[in-house]
Design a protein around this motif. Structure first.
Motif, PDB file in Angstrom:
ATOM      1  N   LEU A   1       0.721  -1.324   0.015  1.00 21.87           N
ATOM      2  CA  LEU A   1      -0.135  -0.050  -0.019  1.00 21.87           C
ATOM      3  C   LEU A   1       0.858   1.341   0.356  1.00 21.87           C
ATOM      4  CD1 LEU A   1      -2.698   1.431  -0.006  1.00 21.87           C
ATOM      5  CD2 LEU A   1      -2.675   1.240   2.530  1.00 21.87           C
ATOM      6  N   GLU A   2       1.749   1.177   0.692  1.00 16.29           N
ATOM      7  CA  GLU A   2       2.856   2.562   0.698  1.00 16.29           C
ATOM      8  C   GLU A   2       3.277   2.924  -0.555  1.00 16.29           C
ATOM      9  OE1 GLU A   2       2.241   0.544   4.482  1.00 16.29           O
ATOM     10  OE2 GLU A   2       3.097  -0.116   2.695  1.00 16.29           O
ATOM     11  N   GLU A   3       3.624   1.862  -1.416  1.00 14.40           N
ATOM     12  CA  GLU A   3       4.197   2.276  -2.782  1.00 14.40           C
ATOM     13  C   GLU A   3       3.108   2.518  -3.675  1.00 14.40           C
ATOM     14  OE1 GLU A   3       6.693  -0.697  -4.658  1.00 14.40           O
ATOM     15  OE2 GLU A   3       8.013  -0.904  -2.549  1.00 14.40           O
ATOM     16  N   TYR A   4       1.920   1.868  -3.696  1.00 16.27           N
ATOM     17  CA  TYR A   4       0.835   2.417  -4.292  1.00 16.27           C
ATOM     18  C   TYR A   4       0.381   3.749  -4.303  1.00 16.27           C
ATOM     19  CZ  TYR A   4      -3.697   1.586  -6.500  1.00 16.27           C
ATOM     20  OH  TYR A   4      -4.838   1.985  -7.403  1.00 16.27           O
TER      21      TYR A   4
ATOM     22  N   GLU B   1      -6.126   7.596 -14.570  1.00 21.39           N
ATOM     23  CA  GLU B   1      -6.272   6.323 -13.815  1.00 21.39           C
ATOM     24  C   GLU B   1      -5.206   5.605 -13.695  1.00 21.39           C
ATOM     25  OE1 GLU B   1      -9.364   3.573 -15.553  1.00 21.39           O
ATOM     26  OE2 GLU B   1     -10.898   4.984 -15.518  1.00 21.39           O
ATOM     27  N   PRO B   2      -4.913   4.796 -12.325  1.00 25.23           N
ATOM     28  CA  PRO B   2      -3.643   4.300 -12.338  1.00 25.23           C
ATOM     29  C   PRO B   2      -3.555   3.040 -13.245  1.00 25.23           C
ATOM     30  CG  PRO B   2      -4.911   4.198 -10.372  1.00 25.23           C
ATOM     31  CD  PRO B   2      -5.714   4.792 -11.307  1.00 25.23           C
ATOM     32  N   SER B   3      -2.288   2.869 -13.840  1.00 20.44           N
ATOM     33  CA  SER B   3      -1.777   1.809 -14.730  1.00 20.44           C
ATOM     34  C   SER B   3      -0.347   1.394 -14.524  1.00 20.44           C
ATOM     35  CB  SER B   3      -1.948   2.456 -16.347  1.00 20.44           C
ATOM     36  OG  SER B   3      -0.978   3.522 -16.541  1.00 20.44           O
ATOM     37  N   GLY B   4      -0.053   0.562 -15.324  1.00 18.78           N
ATOM     38  CA  GLY B   4       1.294  -0.068 -15.008  1.00 18.78           C
ATOM     39  C   GLY B   4       1.510  -1.270 -14.011  1.00 18.78           C
ATOM     40  N   PRO B   5       2.806  -1.717 -13.775  1.00 16.70           N
ATOM     41  CA  PRO B   5       3.193  -2.973 -13.030  1.00 16.70           C
ATOM     42  C   PRO B   5       2.554  -2.937 -11.877  1.00 16.70           C
ATOM     43  CG  PRO B   5       5.110  -2.288 -14.050  1.00 16.70           C
ATOM     44  CD  PRO B   5       4.100  -1.037 -14.476  1.00 16.70           C
TER      45      PRO B   5
ATOM     46  N   GLY C   1      -9.024   0.078  -4.983  1.00 11.95           N
ATOM     47  CA  GLY C   1      -8.292   0.626  -6.132  1.00 11.95           C
ATOM     48  C   GLY C   1      -8.834   2.349  -6.131  1.00 11.95           C
ATOM     49  N   TRP C   2      -7.952   2.916  -6.706  1.00 12.50           N
ATOM     50  CA  TRP C   2      -8.195   4.211  -6.520  1.00 12.50           C
ATOM     51  C   TRP C   2      -8.556   5.003  -7.974  1.00 12.50           C
ATOM     52  CZ3 TRP C   2      -9.165   8.573  -4.325  1.00 12.50           C
ATOM     53  CH2 TRP C   2      -8.907  10.001  -4.800  1.00 12.50           C
TER      54      TRP C   2
ATOM     55  N   GLY D   1     -12.203  11.985  -6.954  1.00  6.68           N
ATOM     56  CA  GLY D   1     -11.903  10.794  -6.890  1.00  6.68           C
ATOM     57  C   GLY D   1     -12.427   9.815  -5.620  1.00  6.68           C
ATOM     58  N   ASN D   2     -12.254   8.594  -5.638  1.00  4.71           N
ATOM     59  CA  ASN D   2     -12.731   7.858  -4.713  1.00  4.71           C
ATOM     60  C   ASN D   2     -11.894   6.413  -4.549  1.00  4.71           C
ATOM     61  OD1 ASN D   2     -15.040   8.922  -2.870  1.00  4.71           O
ATOM     62  ND2 ASN D   2     -15.974   9.085  -4.854  1.00  4.71           N
ATOM     63  N   TRP D   3     -11.930   5.971  -3.274  1.00  2.74           N
ATOM     64  CA  TRP D   3     -11.455   4.653  -3.267  1.00  2.74           C
ATOM     65  C   TRP D   3     -12.692   3.572  -3.568  1.00  2.74           C
ATOM     66  CZ3 TRP D   3      -6.605   3.583  -3.040  1.00  2.74           C
ATOM     67  CH2 TRP D   3      -5.586   4.510  -2.735  1.00  2.74           C
TER      68      TRP D   3
END
Length: 427
Positions: A105-108, A121-125, A189-190, A198-200
């Motif tokens: 979670l910290e890295e996210y 929107e978040p994407s990638g590894p 997900g964010w 924005g929302n979780w």
């Protein structure tokens, strides 16, 4: 002094021992005739016709998963507490145990902070790692119940925690006397575009009824337990939401009765119909809610699309800083609300009870409010109160259907004591 001799028959009557009544066999009970929409069609009997070899006593998540599968008539008796976040051998699993591909979670949070990532929107590894981790948890906590099944809690302490119970494309299912608690998503997900700020978004309803018919949900408690949403932190300025809904009735499900349940302390509680665009729901989603305690909910008690939904003799404790509304009048909904009692607290007014989410009409009568759990019960016109406060979203009251399947509709003042009757352990 003269002594009186009692006849022998009298002595026997006075000293007879009255045998204790056996507890009712909840597993063998069926939905009574006329008790809500689930009594229509062929009625709802669950596993009442189960053969002796198909009556199961379960106390672990793995036993539960195996027992509820299949379509043969079966009764599944839940004993004690079952935690879905356990391995097949019973070993407890934490969120860290599901994480794969280096997700933390910290890295996210560091990667997708809008100040760093922007509003895309978040994407990638790292997002792919979150999705893979979520899949690992879903494999453990999602459990599907087959047709012709009764799931019933034994005694007053049967609890299933962390599990998302799903009745998907099945028929004739009963769930009773269970506490369903804290079905949490370890990997929300964010979505930076959700709601403008924005929302979780979390997965996993406590109970999902999807594409299924004749389902009876009775005397259960739906709760976040020791993990209430009100105590969750905020990230990116929004609450880190790890819960989805308490109950969803969706995707052309039909003939459902929800009775004597306790729904507590959740923001988004109950959906009937999950999309305005799902036109295949027309003619379905017929659901009855009666004698439930909707306790400290923020919204959706219920929110309705499409279905003919009868909401009567329910007790609403309206008290939370998250409160938005109770009855959501959604797209092509046919909501009939009568003789419900709203215990209004924290300065919340009657004009907030109903919300228009793209609907046109709601039939309501006999509903009442009281202040802070005491005082006089006062009848209120919910549509009039809503329309005065929200003239731009005014609702009509056109009568399009009349409920035919229901128990006796009690006077609204009789609902004051309902919280002592609704929920698990009170059968």
């Amino acid at each position: 002094m003269r002594r009186l001799a009692l006849p022998l028959s009298t002595v026997l009557v006075m000293t007879a021992v009255v045998p204790a009544q056996a507890a009712p066999d909840l597993g063998g009970q069926v939905l009574p005739e006329g008790d809500g929409w689930a009594s229509a069609g062929g009625g709802t009997t669950g596993g009442a016709e189960a053969a002796p070899e198909n009556v199961f006593h379960v106390s672990t998540a793995q036993e539960f998963r195996e027992a509820v599968s299949g379509d043969e008539p079966k009764i599944v008796r839940v004993e004690g507490s079952i935690d879905a976040n356990t391995a097949p051998d019973g070993t407890p699993l934490s969120c860290g145990d599901y994480a794969v591909d280096g997700y933390t979670l910290e890295e996210y949070l560091a990667a997708y902070d809008p100040e760093v990532w922007g509003r895309e929107e978040p994407s990638g590894p790292l997002e792919e790692a979150r999705e893979a981790s979520a899949d690992a948890q879903a494999e453990r906590v999602r459990v599907e119940v087959g047709s012709n099944t009764t799931v019933v809690g034994v005694g007053d302490d049967a609890e299933i925690t962390g599990m998302s119970i799903r009745v998907i494309n099945q028929e004739n299912v009963i769930l009773r006397n269970l506490t369903l608690s804290d079905t949490h998503d370890c990997f929300p997900g964010w979505d930076p575009g959700d709601g403008g700020e924005g929302n979780w978004n979390a997965e996993y309803d406590h109970l999902e009824i999807s594409g299924s018919t004749n389902v009876w949900i009775d005397h259960n408690t739906f709760t976040d337990g020791d993990n209430p949403g009100s105590e969750l932190p905020e990230y990116f300025g929004r609450r880190y939401e790890v819960h989805d809904g308490l109950l969803d009735v969706v995707r052309a499900s039909d003939l459902v009765t929800v009775s004597y349940n306790h729904f507590e302390d959740r923001d988004k509680a109950i959906l009937v119909g999950n999309s305005d665009g799902r036109t295949t729901d027309r003619g379905y989603l017929r659901t009855t809610f009666h004698h439930n305690h909707f306790d400290g909910l923020g919204q959706r008690a219920p929110r309705v699309r499409y279905g003919q939904v009868h909401v009567y003799n329910n007790h609403y404790t309206v008290a939370t800083d998250l409160y938005q509304y109770s009855l959501g009048v959604g797209f092509e909904s046919y909501l009939y609300a009568e003789n419900n009692l709203f215990d209004m607290r924290d300065g919340i007014g009657a004009e907030e009870i109903v919300a228009n989410w793209g609907g046109t009409d709601i039939v309501e009568h006999g509903n009442a409010v009281m202040e802070d759990g005491r005082g006089r019960v006062t009848e209120v016109d919910l549509v009039e109160a809503h329309n005065e406060a929200h003239p731009d979203r005014a609702l009509g009251t056109e009568l399009t259907w009349v409920p035919q399947f229901h128990t006796r509709v009690e006077p609204v003042h009789a609902i004051r004591g309902l919280p002592r009757e609704a929920g698990a352990g009170l059968l």
